[in-house]
Design a protein around this motif. Structure first.
Motif, PDB file in Angstrom:
ATOM      1  N   TRP A 151      -5.981   5.620   9.028  1.00 33.14           N
ATOM      2  CA  TRP A 151      -5.786   4.435   8.197  1.00 33.14           C
ATOM      3  C   TRP A 151      -6.987   3.506   8.329  1.00 33.14           C
ATOM      4  N   ASP A 152      -7.574   3.203   7.186  1.00 33.13           N
ATOM      5  CA  ASP A 152      -8.703   2.289   7.127  1.00 33.13           C
ATOM      6  C   ASP A 152      -8.151   0.904   6.813  1.00 33.13           C
ATOM      7  N   LYS A 167     -11.714  -0.367  13.075  1.00 31.43           N
ATOM      8  CA  LYS A 167     -11.297  -0.588  11.686  1.00 31.43           C
ATOM      9  C   LYS A 167     -10.457   0.567  11.163  1.00 31.43           C
ATOM     10  N   VAL A 168     -10.717   1.746  11.692  1.00 36.65           N
ATOM     11  CA  VAL A 168      -9.992   2.940  11.240  1.00 36.65           C
ATOM     12  C   VAL A 168      -9.194   3.504  12.417  1.00 36.65           C
ATOM     13  N   VAL A 188      -5.843   5.801   3.136  1.00 35.76           N
ATOM     14  CA  VAL A 188      -5.847   6.929   4.064  1.00 35.76           C
ATOM     15  C   VAL A 188      -7.217   7.589   3.948  1.00 35.76           C
ATOM     16  N   VAL A 189      -7.885   7.750   5.088  1.00 33.90           N
ATOM     17  CA  VAL A 189      -9.245   8.305   5.068  1.00 33.90           C
ATOM     18  C   VAL A 189      -9.351   9.443   6.074  1.00 33.90           C
ATOM     19  N   HIS A 246       0.816  -1.230   0.000  1.00 36.80           N
ATOM     20  CA  HIS A 246       0.000   0.000   0.000  1.00 36.80           C
ATOM     21  C   HIS A 246       0.842   1.270   0.000  1.00 36.80           C
ATOM     22  N   LEU A 247       2.154   1.117  -0.098  1.00 43.63           N
ATOM     23  CA  LEU A 247       3.022   2.292  -0.126  1.00 43.63           C
ATOM     24  C   LEU A 247       2.948   2.957  -1.504  1.00 43.63           C
ATOM     25  N   PRO A 248       3.225   4.222  -1.645  1.00 44.07           N
ATOM     26  CA  PRO A 248       3.619   5.131  -0.570  1.00 44.07           C
ATOM     27  C   PRO A 248       2.437   5.648   0.237  1.00 44.07           C
ATOM     28  N   ILE A 249       2.686   5.953   1.479  1.00 37.82           N
ATOM     29  CA  ILE A 249       1.737   6.727   2.275  1.00 37.82           C
ATOM     30  C   ILE A 249       2.128   8.180   2.022  1.00 37.82           C
TER      31      ILE A 249
END
Length: 952
Positions: A547-548, A564-565, A554-555, A518-521
């Motif tokens: 983070w979800d 969950k988040v 990213v939410v 899932h990178l990059p953040i």
RNA sequence: GCGGGUAUGGUGAAAUUGGUAGACACGCCAGACUUAGGAUCUGGUGCCGCAAGGUGUGAAGGUUCGAGUCCUUUUACCCGCACCA
């Protein structure tokens, strides 16, 4: 045909760009050579002539190696995260990404200023960089991999048995099997032992907490250097003399929960590795100092009437029978526990007073002795005698265990402390365990004594005493041999916006890594770049920063439910994160999957030559070695050391120009008349002064309004300035811009002049005045190939003298480049061109190799000359001329003839004469007879081919 | 205090294993040419001295036929670390 640098240089720069002349291939039959520059931080001020110095040197080597048949990697990029862009963002509200891009690519900023841009400035100098591999550490496609390396560190531990970093999985397996009893790791102190059953019974959270004590990057509450003015913590190498390196703000110690890097695990390898690399002794020494290895022992002292022990590190365990008292750092955790009620008030007052003092004050004030008795006594492990325990700020919390066993007879500081408190409560008389007089001073030597009053150590010296005492300490379980390092784990969190975000979210306060897929953040957008009102780092201002775990995205923070988040980490990584692996990224800069492909890394291996400033001695260069060793352990890097050879270019200083204002007037007096007046010094723009230190007064009047109406007291119409050599800086008006030099004289002239200035590693002042020398050289070079009507090259056979001049130059230049002695090469070029001009040489057989020789230094003119010789394409990979000794063979030598070592005359003689023949000729010479005045020399020294010396 | 480095003309600096100190440039002085320019070319330029000569690589000793270079001592400046146990 005249030499027009501007046309030639633009033409060839365009040619190189269009033809990708310097793009390196990852596949080649040729041997590889990797030349790296320390990539720049793109500041808004742009480049001055000091910046390209190292780049020119590395470019000469890169171009030379191409001529020598190497496949050369010579990349460039930008270290583009960092404080100045963020400070600028805070002041102007512009996004750091925008200002950073403009500083690189150029443009017009919000205030209407034209920014040249680093790239444009660099391009004008004609570097042979492979720009297709450019990196910018602030680009998500780059820092994606910085985040990945962080995750790798988190998922690793250091196994002292294998002496390398291993996957955390191997540690978990061991915990599952045997608990931690057999684990030999570099980890936090005070880890309680647990069995396999214990481990399995722990909750997941407990397990995670335990693992954090072992991970190579870990979250822990540590004492950090807090800089309130910058609103962030700083690493030890970012603090100079107790204040922040950037800005000079005060720094205090503060406990905070922060990410740390377990660099201490690599202390010994970082130290040993220095022996294998070709770096300057001064940088290696800096790193050795920074690592600070000392060999000694740990000794435990029980505290009387308490269930507590004081552990101390000492390099002199052999002096244990001389322990007179003990001293703890005021911050030591046992202080409150062991202090007696009677001493409580005094101790608390002392601790508080110490805490108030800044690091700087404490460091500046090393002469004042202060301390307080805690009232407590420890027990000597052998004699069982009570030893009073003191606190004192001469003991540093950050070194060793923050406690010392004080042996006044053998340590100057302990001696001073004991004498200062002599006769007061808790300070016994000094015990002397040396057969030496200590009435005046401590005996600090490690030799020249015999131990006395030391029970079983009596009669031993330092070496045998140390060996013996360690055995005895181990027997009674009160100590062991220990190697201590000054090097501390490096704090890795920064309370800043413009840095890499951590790929980390928190569940119940415990850090969780986001999966690498899932990178990059990506750094979130924020309204303000300042810390939040409740003291959170700037990322606390982000509204979409959670983070979800279901959508893996990213939410918005509103969605945080902690099931969950989850909230994301608010700190960012320090400036050194991105620069600690960038040389590997260049090997495979466009890889979207991995930080670099294995095959590419194997091919380029490591950096053959690294050129940069010595200011990175203990920061970047140490961290890079650390990450490289870690990546090697985990199978991602092929070598133990990243940079085989390192050269530090010296600083180019400014030569400020000073005018003298007659006090209280608007009159300025020329330098040599200033003693007749009372004056004050004013610095003026150094670019208004000519080679003779004379000012162009009309230009000065137009420079700034102050001089518009000024009067000048001149020396027959000339106004001379004074000079001061100091750092090149806008505030001294002594900055010289390479663009201006390229404009007026050309890039080739700039390159040659920067090299001609002096040895690369030495710092030296810049004076544009001298540049006419190399500019004239290039014109002369040009005229060997062209007259007013065009090319004059002929194919006739050159004379022996022409060959000699050429081959002398080939030899010298080849040796010089190999020795990084670029200044002497430029001199040799001048000598050669002067000679060829004298010889009226226009012969292809000489001029062709000459163009190649010059090409690493002055590539544009070399390309143009090469095409004038009738060749298509670039000179860049044409084979370098080979030196042939036969052209230098001499038949005669101009011998210096000395009398008693003083040279009196020279005599030209054939080189094939024997010493005896030479003596005969010399003795017969009338000049010899005149010198001797009838005397007979006692001795005649004749070294054929060298000298003749007559003694007596 | 410990460690590393530097010291040579008015200036930037050269000088292979110890072998003609100051190469190459800048600046300065003199001259030539000239379309007068911050162009080009020629000669000179460590210091003292008219000269012969003397003297000279931070300082003082030493080794050597011979020392900028090697050894000992010392001074100044720069850099790193520093109450490091």
């Amino acid at each position: 045909m005249k030499y027009h640098h501007e046309k030639i240089e633009a033409k060839w720069q365009q040619y190189w760009a269009e033809n990708q002349t310097f793009a390196a291939s990852n596949h080649s039959e040729k041997p590889k050579y990797y030349v790296l520059d320390m990539f720049p931080y793109p500041s808004g001020a742009g480049l001055h002539v000091g910046h390209p110095l190292g780049y020119i040197a590395s470019d000469i080597v890169a171009r030379y190696k191409r001529h020598q048949g190497f496949n050369v990697l010579h990349p460039q990029g930008y270290d583009s995260f960092g404080l100045p862009a963020e400070q600028y963002a805070i002041q102007t509200g512009q996004h750091p990404a925008d200002t950073t891009r403009m500083n690189i690519e150029g443009g017009v900023d919000k205030s209407g200023n034209t920014i040249q841009g680093y790239r444009n400035q660099l391009d004008r100098i004609g570097f042979s960089f492979d720009w297709s591999r450019e990196v910018r550490t602030s680009n998500p496609d780059y820092y994606k991999h910085t985040q990945w390396i962080f995750i790798q560190l988190f998922e690793s531990w250091y196994n002292k048995n294998s002496d390398k970093a291993e996957s955390i999985c191997t540690l978990i397996q061991e915990f599952d099997k045997n608990g931690n009893a057999n684990v030999n790791a570099v980890c936090d102190d005070n880890i309680s032992p647990f069995s396999s059953e214990d481990w399995k019974s722990f909750s997941s959270e407990e397990q995670q907490k335990i693992l954090l004590h072992y991970r190579l990057t870990y979250l822990a509450e540590t004492e950090v250097n807090w800089c309130a003015a910058l609103g962030t913590v700083l690493a030890n190498d970012e603090i100079v003399n107790g204040v922040s390196e950037r800005g000079g703000h005060p720094v205090v110690r503060k406990k905070m929960t922060q990410w740390s890097m377990r660099i201490s695990a690599y202390a010994e390898r970082l130290l040993q590795g220095l022996n294998e690399i070709d770096w300057s002794e001064s940088i290696k020494e800096s790193q050795r100092n920074w690592i600070g290895k000392s060999v000694g022992a740990m000794v435990s002292f029980n505290v009387n009437n308490h269930d507590a022990k004081i552990d101390v590190f000492t390099t002199r365990p052999d002096t244990i029978f001389g322990v007179t008292f003990m001293t703890l750092a005021p911050e030591h955790e046992l202080v409150t526990q062991i202090t007696t009620p009677e001493q409580k008030a005094a101790v608390e007052a002392y601790v508080e007073a110490t805490a108030k003092r800044s690091e700087r004050e404490r460091m500046a004030d090393v002469k004042t002795i202060s301390g307080v008795f805690t009232g407590a006594y420890a027990e000597h492990p052998f004699t069982k005698e009570p030893i009073p325990v003191w606190i004192g700020d001469y003991v540093l919390a950050g070194y060793g265990t923050g406690a010392v066993m004080a042996v006044p007879c053998g340590d100057e500081r302990d001696y001073a402390f004991a004498n200062f408190f002599k006769g007061t409560n808790g300070m016994p008389a000094i015990k002397n365990i040396f057969n030496q007089d200590i009435s005046e001073a401590a005996y600090g030597e490690k030799g020249g004594f015999e131990l006395v009053n030391s029970d079983f150590l009596n009669g031993l010296d330092y070496k045998s005493g140390t060996k013996k005492i360690i055995e005895e300490l181990e027997k009674i379980g009160a100590g062991n041999a220990k190697v201590n390092y000054r090097l501390r784990d490096a704090v890795f969190s920064r309370q800043r916006y413009w840095g890499e975000p951590f790929p980390v979210y928190y569940v119940n306060g415990l850090p969780q890594m986001i999966d690498k897929k899932h990178l990059p953040i990506v750094l979130p957008e924020v309204e303000k770049y300042l810390p939040t009102e409740d003291g959170q780092p700037p990322l606390g201002n982000a509204t979409v920063w959670a983070w979800d775990t279901e959508s893996n995205a990213v939410v918005s923070n509103d969605l945080i439910d902690n099931t969950k988040v989850f909230p994301l980490e608010l700190n960012t990584m320090p400036g050194w994160a991105g620069s600690s692996w960038y040389w590997m990224r260049y090997m495979d800069a466009h890889n979207t999957e991995e930080f670099a492909n294995e095959e590419a890394i194997k091919y380029w291996e490591s950096v053959d030559l690294y050129i940069g400033g010595s200011e990175h001695a203990t920061g970047h260069l140490l961290y890079s070695r650390f990450w490289n060793k870690f990546l090697k352990d985990r199978g991602y890097a092929p070598t133990e050391e990243p940079f085989k050879k390192l050269i530090n270019q010296g600083m180019i200083l400014g030569m400020s120009a000073i005018v003298y204002r007659v006090s209280g007037t608007n009159k300025y007096v020329s330098k040599n008349l200033k003693s007749e007046y009372e004056t004050e010094e004013i610095r003026i723009d150094v670019n208004l002064v000519n080679a003779s230190d004379e000012i162009d007064l009309d230009k000065l009047r137009n420079w700034i309004p102050e001089f518009k109406e000024a009067e000048f007291i001149t020396e027959s119409g000339k106004y001379f300035v004074g000079r001061e050599i100091e750092k090149m800086s806008k505030r001294w008006y002594n900055v010289v811009n390479p663009d201006d030099i390229c404009e007026e004289y050309g890039a080739d002239t700039l390159r040659l002049y920067e090299m001609f200035l002096g040895p690369l590693e030495q710092s030296k002042p810049w004076n544009t005045a001298g540049i006419t020398g190399v500019a004239g050289f290039l014109k002369k070079l040009w005229r060997l190939y062209f007259d007013d009507n065009g090319s004059v090259i002929v194919n006739d056979e050159p004379t022996a003298e022409m060959y000699k001049s050429l081959h002398k130059t080939i030899k010298k230049v080849t040796e010089d480049i190999e020795n990084f002695s670029f200044n002497t090469s430029v001199s040799q070029f001048m000598i050669c061109v002067n000679e060829l001009q004298q010889l009226k040489c226009n012969h292809r057989a000489i001029l062709e190799p000459l163009a190649i020789l010059v090409s690493p230094y002055a590539p544009h003119i070399a390309e143009e000359l090469w095409s004038a010789l009738g060749y298509e394409g670039s000179i860049a990979t044409v084979a370098f001329p080979k030196f042939e000794a036969k052209y230098l063979v001499e038949s005669e030598k101009e011998y210096p003839v000395s009398f008693n070592g003083k040279m009196r005359f020279t005599i030209k003689l054939p080189l094939d004469l024997t010493a005896a023949q030479i003596e005969e000729i010399v003795m017969a010479d009338e000049r010899t007879q005149a010198q001797l005045q009838g005397r007979t020399p006692n001795k005649v020294i004749i070294v054929p081919g060298k000298i003749i010396n007559l003694v007596g």
